[in-house]
Design an enzyme around this catalytic site. Structure first.
Site, PDB file in Angstrom:
ATOM      1  CG  HIS A 110      -1.999   0.975   1.230  1.00  0.00           C
ATOM      2  ND1 HIS A 110      -1.906   2.224   1.812  1.00  0.00           N
ATOM      3  CD2 HIS A 110      -3.242   0.905   0.712  1.00  0.00           C
ATOM      4  CE1 HIS A 110      -3.056   2.867   1.677  1.00  0.00           C
ATOM      5  NE2 HIS A 110      -3.877   2.083   1.019  1.00  0.00           N
ATOM      6  CG  PHE A 111      -0.536   2.670  -2.837  1.00  0.00           C
ATOM      7  CD1 PHE A 111      -1.594   1.874  -3.248  1.00  0.00           C
ATOM      8  CD2 PHE A 111      -0.795   3.781  -2.056  1.00  0.00           C
ATOM      9  CE1 PHE A 111      -2.907   2.208  -2.911  1.00  0.00           C
ATOM     10  CE2 PHE A 111      -2.105   4.105  -1.712  1.00  0.00           C
ATOM     11  CZ  PHE A 111      -3.162   3.325  -2.132  1.00  0.00           C
TER      12      PHE A 111
END
Length: 140
Positions: A45-46
């Protein structure tokens, strides 16, 4: 309180224990967590641009709120979220950031506790919310 002392009041354990330290200051719970980048919730993420998910920021606030109920929790109470309102995200939280959470109790009614909290990085608000909890007997 250090992490081991926090474990005496919170039922959370790694990887869901999201406080490195906490204290009560003038009736407010103040908690801190440094994001290392090794946490499971930033791994995907991410990729290439890791950001702490908003729901994790809300959980960080909730755990800091629980410091306000330390006496009740140490006697067998377990905090359960009952509401999360007026949530606002103002800036991303990234690896290397130390997040400071400040929470205060706004009212109590029976087993319910109502709180407001704000998380900041370097004095800049990243998340704030109104929350409520039910304190239930975890021994049942």
């Amino acid at each position: 309180m250090n992490k081991e002392e926090i474990k005496n009041i919170l039922p959370h354990r790694e990887p869901m224990l999201l406080l490195d330290e906490a204290e009560l200051v003038d009736g407010e719970a103040v908690g801190r967590l440094t994001i290392t980048g090794d946490e499971y919730f930033v791994q995907g993420h991410f990729p290439g641009n890791p950001v702490v998910p908003g729901v994790i920021q809300c959980e960080m606030l909730a755990q800091a709120c629980c410091v306000l109920f330390a006496d009740e929790l140490s006697r067998g109470g377990m905090p359960l979220y009952t509401s999360l309102d007026k949530v606002r995200f103002k800036r991303p939280v990234r690896p290397g950031d130390t997040v400071e959470m400040r929470c205060r109790l706004t009212r109590s009614r029976g087993a319910f506790r109502f709180c407001e909290g704000e998380a900041r990085v370097d004095g800049e608000t990243c998340c704030k919310a109104s929350m409520s909890f039910a304190l239930v007997d975890q021994r049942k």
